[in-house]
Design an enzyme around this catalytic site. Structure first.
Site, PDB file in Angstrom:
ATOM      1  CG  LEU A 178       0.849   7.594   4.638  1.00 27.19           C
ATOM      2  CD1 LEU A 178       1.773   6.407   4.863  1.00 27.19           C
ATOM      3  CD2 LEU A 178       0.770   7.939   3.051  1.00 27.19           C
ATOM      4  NE  ARG A 191       5.578   3.306  -3.506  1.00 25.80           N
ATOM      5  CZ  ARG A 191       5.061   4.002  -3.148  1.00 25.80           C
ATOM      6  NH1 ARG A 191       5.170   5.346  -4.034  1.00 25.80           N
ATOM      7  NH2 ARG A 191       4.405   4.059  -1.859  1.00 25.80           N
ATOM      8  CD  GLU A 251       9.086  10.389   1.511  1.00 24.94           C
ATOM      9  OE1 GLU A 251       8.298   9.423   1.354  1.00 24.94           O
ATOM     10  OE2 GLU A 251       9.899  10.760   0.645  1.00 24.94           O
TER      11      GLU A 251
HETATM   12  C1  LIG Z   1      -2.208   6.305   2.429  1.00 20.12           C
HETATM   13  C2  LIG Z   1      -1.603   6.304   0.936  1.00 20.12           C
HETATM   14  C3  LIG Z   1      -0.800   7.452   0.494  1.00 20.12           C
HETATM   15  C4  LIG Z   1      -0.071   7.211  -0.741  1.00 20.12           C
HETATM   16  N1  LIG Z   1       0.580   8.356  -1.163  1.00 20.12           N
HETATM   17  C5  LIG Z   1       1.276   8.090  -2.487  1.00 20.12           C
HETATM   18  C6  LIG Z   1       2.025   9.336  -2.932  1.00 20.12           C
HETATM   19  O1  LIG Z   1       1.809  10.519  -2.461  1.00 20.12           O
HETATM   20  N2  LIG Z   1       2.695   9.187  -4.115  1.00 20.12           N
HETATM   21  C7  LIG Z   1       2.616   7.793  -4.676  1.00 20.12           C
HETATM   22  O2  LIG Z   1       3.179   7.545  -5.942  1.00 20.12           O
HETATM   23  N3  LIG Z   1       1.891   6.739  -4.125  1.00 20.12           N
HETATM   24  C8  LIG Z   1       1.406   6.781  -3.004  1.00 20.12           C
HETATM   25  N4  LIG Z   1       0.677   5.771  -2.625  1.00 20.12           N
HETATM   26  C9  LIG Z   1       0.858   4.463  -2.979  1.00 20.12           C
HETATM   27  C10 LIG Z   1      -0.297   4.517  -4.159  1.00 20.12           C
HETATM   28  O3  LIG Z   1      -1.252   5.172  -4.081  1.00 20.12           O
HETATM   29  C11 LIG Z   1      -0.530   3.092  -4.467  1.00 20.12           C
HETATM   30  O4  LIG Z   1       0.347   2.304  -4.765  1.00 20.12           O
HETATM   31  C12 LIG Z   1      -1.328   3.045  -5.728  1.00 20.12           C
HETATM   32  O5  LIG Z   1      -2.428   3.840  -5.795  1.00 20.12           O
HETATM   33  C13 LIG Z   1      -1.774   1.800  -6.253  1.00 20.12           C
HETATM   34  O6  LIG Z   1      -2.512   1.863  -7.285  1.00 20.12           O
HETATM   35  P1  LIG Z   1      -3.131   0.624  -8.249  1.00 20.12           P
HETATM   36  O7  LIG Z   1      -3.855   1.252  -9.478  1.00 20.12           O
HETATM   37  O8  LIG Z   1      -2.139  -0.377  -8.475  1.00 20.12           O
HETATM   38  O9  LIG Z   1      -4.153  -0.094  -7.213  1.00 20.12           O
HETATM   39  P2  LIG Z   1      -5.427   0.621  -6.361  1.00 20.12           P
HETATM   40  O10 LIG Z   1      -5.711   2.013  -6.661  1.00 20.12           O
HETATM   41  O11 LIG Z   1      -5.317   0.124  -5.070  1.00 20.12           O
HETATM   42  O12 LIG Z   1      -6.754  -0.083  -7.037  1.00 20.12           O
HETATM   43  C14 LIG Z   1      -6.785  -1.509  -6.894  1.00 20.12           C
HETATM   44  C15 LIG Z   1      -8.250  -1.966  -7.677  1.00 20.12           C
HETATM   45  O13 LIG Z   1      -8.288  -3.062  -7.704  1.00 20.12           O
HETATM   46  C16 LIG Z   1      -9.497  -3.599  -7.030  1.00 20.12           C
HETATM   47  N5  LIG Z   1      -9.226  -5.015  -6.782  1.00 20.12           N
HETATM   48  C17 LIG Z   1      -8.512  -5.646  -5.617  1.00 20.12           C
HETATM   49  N6  LIG Z   1      -8.825  -7.020  -5.701  1.00 20.12           N
HETATM   50  C18 LIG Z   1      -9.794  -7.074  -6.704  1.00 20.12           C
HETATM   51  C19 LIG Z   1     -10.673  -8.272  -7.085  1.00 20.12           C
HETATM   52  N7  LIG Z   1     -10.402  -9.268  -6.412  1.00 20.12           N
HETATM   53  N8  LIG Z   1     -11.564  -8.158  -8.065  1.00 20.12           N
HETATM   54  C20 LIG Z   1     -11.651  -6.909  -8.388  1.00 20.12           C
HETATM   55  N9  LIG Z   1     -11.153  -5.871  -8.396  1.00 20.12           N
HETATM   56  C21 LIG Z   1     -10.244  -6.065  -7.336  1.00 20.12           C
HETATM   57  C22 LIG Z   1      -9.838  -2.694  -6.085  1.00 20.12           C
HETATM   58  O14 LIG Z   1     -11.187  -2.784  -5.714  1.00 20.12           O
HETATM   59  C23 LIG Z   1      -9.245  -1.344  -6.854  1.00 20.12           C
HETATM   60  O15 LIG Z   1     -10.180  -0.855  -7.629  1.00 20.12           O
HETATM   61  C24 LIG Z   1       0.064   5.855  -1.379  1.00 20.12           C
HETATM   62  C25 LIG Z   1      -0.635   5.070  -0.724  1.00 20.12           C
HETATM   63  C26 LIG Z   1      -1.548   4.937   0.285  1.00 20.12           C
HETATM   64  C27 LIG Z   1      -2.302   3.999   0.899  1.00 20.12           C
END
Ligand SMILES: Cc1cc2nc3c(=O)[nH]c(=O)nc-3n(C[C@H](O)[C@H](O)[C@H](O)COP(=O)(O)OP(=O)(O)OC[C@H]3O[C@@H](n4cnc5c(N)ncnc54)[C@H](O)[C@@H]3O)c2cc1C
Ligand code: SF4
Ligand code: SF4
Ligand code: FES
Lengths: 247, 610
Positions: B252, B412, B255
């Site tokens: 990435l 989104r 933005e």
């Molecule tokens: C490069 C990048 C930049 C981004 N920048 C932004 C931004 O500036 N602003 C914004 O709002 N959003 C941004 N996003 C989007 C945002 O970061 C993600 O959507 C968000 O962090 C997701 O958070 P989450 O807590 O849902 O999951 P995650 O932070 O992805 O965590 C998922 C967790 O689930 C665990 N997990 C998965 N499967 C299993 C399993 N089977 N068993 C046990 N554990 C499991 C993983 O190990 C991890 O700990 C960005 C995304 C990316 C990739």
């Protein structure tokens, strides 16, 4: 073009270096090569990674003897005939192949007394100025790759893990101690439990930090000074506490 | 087999996933006095959230006091093409500011305004500067703050522990079987409630900003347990991923580059976004370079530059420019901030982008433009939940964060994910606590179910030979990349679905060498069964939404159809396989509809009741 790799394979009981060849693509980093080896030669080769962009600090290994992030080490850093040796971080026990048990670090973090904020002045927002936060923002860039922990001779060669939390947690302590809102006092612990005296300012940690944090000069030395002020110049300390000088 | 041989851990609640959503949910559960465990595939602090760059959206109004939850809500609904769950978008806009302030209370240090308040930056689709940020490493600040806070709350963190499948007692959730990466041994968590916070499934595509963890595990586990998935056709392609060198394709480029003044150019040096302004946004978008420049200089009367249109619009525009032969040498567009801002400004505001291009592409972004192109980035769709409690249709099963669907509708807005994680993470914790309080009677985990999950996982290791899991994964990525991409047709989707069906046979035959101990080959093989559910769900949903809306573009059905707003697509497991159905949407509450469809003047004058 093909390149030769020597990768350490094994677990906590035994292991050996193995040879692999990988076909290079433009712009490849060492982590890409390891992934190619996984797909083509060794499905079970263990390595940690997540972001592939130097942001998560998962992929720390030793490449030709130097602690580095595998995802940020480009193949063209090496001379064309150089063999590339990759092995796990030496300071921590091996789990398998390139993966080590870094749980000790998580235990150190847990021992650190948490952030304790002062009351909000207007009840709604904390006010902190740019100049007050810039200093700790540097420390907060840490991605917890533990390369500094790996290279610090107190942990690596002397194995004094029970006496010193290591550079990573010294700067975490610094980020709390210098936080404009924090009102916890960690100085006695920094001296007695976290081992600020163990560091003899070799700056090896600063040299390997992929975030270019000035660990020693901006973090550890000021903490050491605070310890000295407190324990060897208590009058000055009381004065500072009373009249607010907390630089 | 009897699971008395297997390690068993009991918690009131198990949170699956330690990203922003999971940790925030766990904190809430602990706060409510529940015994709480949290598992994650990686180490603590390494989840996707750590990679978020640009910022977290909340109408704090620190930079422009005209901002309010209503304008944030309106922007979110418009960005989502009005397909969002109204109540979720409302809760999100109302609660985001408190969640951000709470982070500061827990030690986060956001960038500051001159007055010493949390600074906010502009981002696509947000009317006002709204994203609280820390340079371009906001996610790191957020996850570290949550992590450092959570370790003092009495939560049991089980790192590198992957969930395989849920265990039910009747219709209720009663546990989860997982394994430790380190040893390959199995573990049964016996629980009263489970909160899934596993993130998205971007690893189903070849070009993606997502890491190995994003294999749709939560979606797969929920689906197999009988929970419904919603809005799966809406997969966000971020317009600006790196395109060169090949090994970093998809990574990435925040933005924030455009928010801080970066512009997009084609190979002829033309600022092409002016040619792609949708009618709906025309009245709020600058139509000359002069006006866009005035906006950048802080002129409040000027309208926003077209580079800050929503992601779906910008991603398609880049694709069209490339197809028309006006792409950059490596098949993208140029993103130029060097000629717009001084080098010092760029290094200060976008340090990790500077670093990333310097080290991975040997390009100095303070001197030269970047080359960028679309990359699969985010799942708007996910597990269907009740908007207030985050509970799924399976009692005791909750979901929050990227793995839950509904909040973002068809598209989104940047920055709305980080705020989503915190708002709904907290609500999921509340929801689970309420559910547990009302629970009567004991829950059991049957031997039979537990053994079945374990056997399926060990079969992969016990085979004499079989398919290479990495190659099967590559095949799946190729299918989605070619047939379920940024623009779609019915014909291609149907072909893709066929290919996926065929791939199921290969998945059934994957095999992993060596022992279960820290074996990425085996781990990869296990992820495949979630990837295929995810891939099939997206394809099926995309096939039956016969219109173009937000992130879902059908060449054979151009434009939004009025009818498209009447339903959401819901996926569930049936006896005969996966079903995708259109489910009627309820009419929004009048107060919310009034805000969403209001003009800005009306909202800023605040002459609306709600
Ligand atoms: C490069 C990048 C930049 C981004 N920048 C932004 C931004 O500036 N602003 C914004 O709002 N959003 C941004 N996003 C989007 C945002 O970061 C993600 O959507 C968000 O962090 C997701 O958070 P989450 O807590 O849902 O999951 P995650 O932070 O992805 O965590 C998922 C967790 O689930 C665990 N997990 C998965 N499967 C299993 C399993 N089977 N068993 C046990 N554990 C499991 C993983 O190990 C991890 O700990 C960005 C995304 C990316 C990739
Ligand atoms: S400066 Fe101190 S902490 Fe850093 S490597 Fe040297 S002894 Fe260790
Ligand atoms: S201080 Fe630097 S080297 Fe040490 S863990 Fe943090 S980022 Fe890594
Ligand atoms: S993979 Fe994240 S730092 Fe290397």
């Amino acid at each position: 073009m093909e390149r030769n790799f020597i990768i350490w394979r094994g677990n906590s009981k035994k292991g050996e270096f193995k040879n692999y060849t990988v076909k290079l693509e433009p712009g490849m980093v060492v982590l890409d090569a390891i992934h190619r080896i996984q797909v083509e030669h060794a499905n079970d080769l263990a390595v940690r990674w997540n972001c592939k962009a130097g942001k998560c600090g998962s992929c720390g290994v030793e490449i030709n003897g130097r602690p580095k992030l595998a995802c940020m080490t480009r193949m063209n850093e090496f001379t064309p005939d150089e063999v590339i040796t990759v092995q796990p971080l030496k300071t921590f026990p091996v789990i398998k192949d390139l993966v080590t048990d870094v749980s000790w670090n998580y235990e150190q973090n847990k021992m650190i007394p948490p952030f304790k904020p002062r009351e909000k002045k207007n009840g709604k927002d904390h006010v902190m100025y740019r100049r007050d936060v810039e200093r700790i923002q540097e420390f907060r860039k840490c991605i917890e790759c533990y390369l500094c922990q790996d290279v610090c001779h107190v942990l690596r060669d002397q194995d004094k893990k029970e006496k010193f939390v290591g550079p990573r947690f010294m700067i975490r302590l610094a980020s709390l101690e210098m936080h404009p809102l924090d009102r916890e006092d960690r100085i006695p612990k920094i001296k007695n439990e976290f081992g600020s005296g163990m560091c003899n300012i070799t700056r090896c940690c600063t040299d390997v930090c992929p975030e270019h944090i000035q660990i020693t000069d901006n973090g550890i030395i000021p903490l050491k000074e605070r310890v000295v002020d407190r324990f060897y110049d208590p009058v000055m300390w009381v004065f500072n506490k009373l009249f607010g000088g907390r630089s | 087999m009897d699971y008395s041989d297997i390690q068993t851990i009991e918690h009131d609640v198990l949170v699956v996933g330690a990203g922003g959503a999971g940790i925030r949910a766990a904190i809430e559960c602990a706060e409510k006095g529940l015994s709480t465990g949290i598992i994650s595939k990686s180490l603590l602090g390494k989840a996707h959230t750590v990679m978020a760059e640009g910022g977290i959206a909340a109408s704090l109004g620190n930079v422009d006091s005209r901002d309010s939850w209503k304008v944030h809500f309106r922007d979110t609904m418009r960005g989502g093409k009005f397909l969002n769950q109204w109540r979720m978008a409302e809760l999100h806009a109302k609660q985001a500011p408190d969640r951000v302030r709470e982070l500061e209370e827990w030690g986060a240090v956001f960038d500051r305004t001159d007055k010493g308040l949390i600074n906010q930056r502009n981002f696509g689709g947000h009317r006002y500067p709204r994203l609280a940020h820390v340079g371009d490493r906001t996610g790191l600040e957020i996850i570290r703050t949550l992590q450092d806070f959570c370790v003092h709350q009495g939560i049991s963190t089980h790192m590198e522990c992957t969930g395989l499948d849920l265990v039910l007692d009747g219709d209720k959730v009663s546990g989860l079987v997982g394994y430790w990466r380190e040893t390959g041994r199995f573990v049964l968590f016996k629980t009263k409630a489970i909160i899934l916070a596993t993130g998205g499934g971007g690893k189903a595509w070849k070009v993606t900003s997502n890491s190995w963890e994003y294999t749709g595990d939560g979606l797969g586990m929920a689906y197999r347990a009988g929970a419904e998935l919603i809005d799966m056709e809406f997969t966000q392609f971020h317009p600006t991923g790196m395109v060169w060198p090949p090994s970093v394709k998809g990574i990435l480029v925040t933005e924030g580059v455009r928010g801080d003044g970066g512009i997009l150019l084609n190979s002829e040096g033309e600022r092409f976004m002016f040619n792609y302004i949708p009618k709906k946004f025309a009245s709020e978008t600058a139509d000359t370079e002069a006006e866009a420049s005035r906006w950048l200089d802080g002129d409040r009367e000027a309208r926003r530059p077209p580079e800050l249109l929503t992601r779906d619009v910008v991603a398609r525009a880049i694709k069209k420019e490339v197809e028309a032969g006006r792409g950059s040498p490596n098949g993208g567009a140029f993103l130029d901030i060097a000629s717009r801002r001084p080098a010092e400004f760029i290094k200060k505001k976008l340090p990790s982008m500077y670093h990333q291009f310097k080290e991975l592409a040997e390009i100095d972004i303070t001197e030269k433009p970047m080359e960028v192109g679309p990359t699969l980035h985010y799942f708007m769709g996910g597990i269907r939940v009740n908007s207030d409690s985050q509970q799924t249709n399976v009692p005791g099963l909750f979901a929050c964060g990227e793995c839950a669907g509904g909040m973002h509708g068809a598209n989104r807005l940047g920055g709305n994910s980080l705020s989503d994680l915190l708002v709904f993470g907290k609500l999921a914790g509340d929801g689970a606590a309420n559910y547990i309080n009302s629970l009567t009677g004991q829950l059991n985990c049957s031997n039979e179910e537990v053994s079945k999950i374990i056997k399926e996982a060990t079969d992969i290791l016990n085979r004499e030979e079989g398919k290479n899991p990495y190659l099967v994964h590559e095949e799946l990525q190729n299918i989605l990349q070619s047939y379920v991409s940024i623009v779609r047709t019915g014909e291609e989707l149907a072909l893709g679905l066929d290919e996926l069906q065929k791939l199921k046979a290969d998945i059934a035959e994957v095999f992993a060498h060596a022992s279960a101990q820290y074996n990425p080959g085996w781990n990869e093989a296990l992820d495949l069964k979630n990837l295929i559910v995810t891939a099939e769900a997206v394809t099926r949903a995309a096939l039956i939404r016969e219109e173009s809306r937000g992130a879902h573009t059908r060449l054979d059905f151009e434009g939004e159809h009025d009818d498209g707003l009447k339903y959401n697509i819901v996926i569930k497991k049936t006896e005969s396989g996966m079903s995708a159905e259109k489910v009627r949407r309820e009419d929004p509450p009048v107060e919310l509809a009034d805000i969403a469809y209001a003009s800005l003047e009306e909202l800023e004058g605040d002459n609306l009741g709600a």
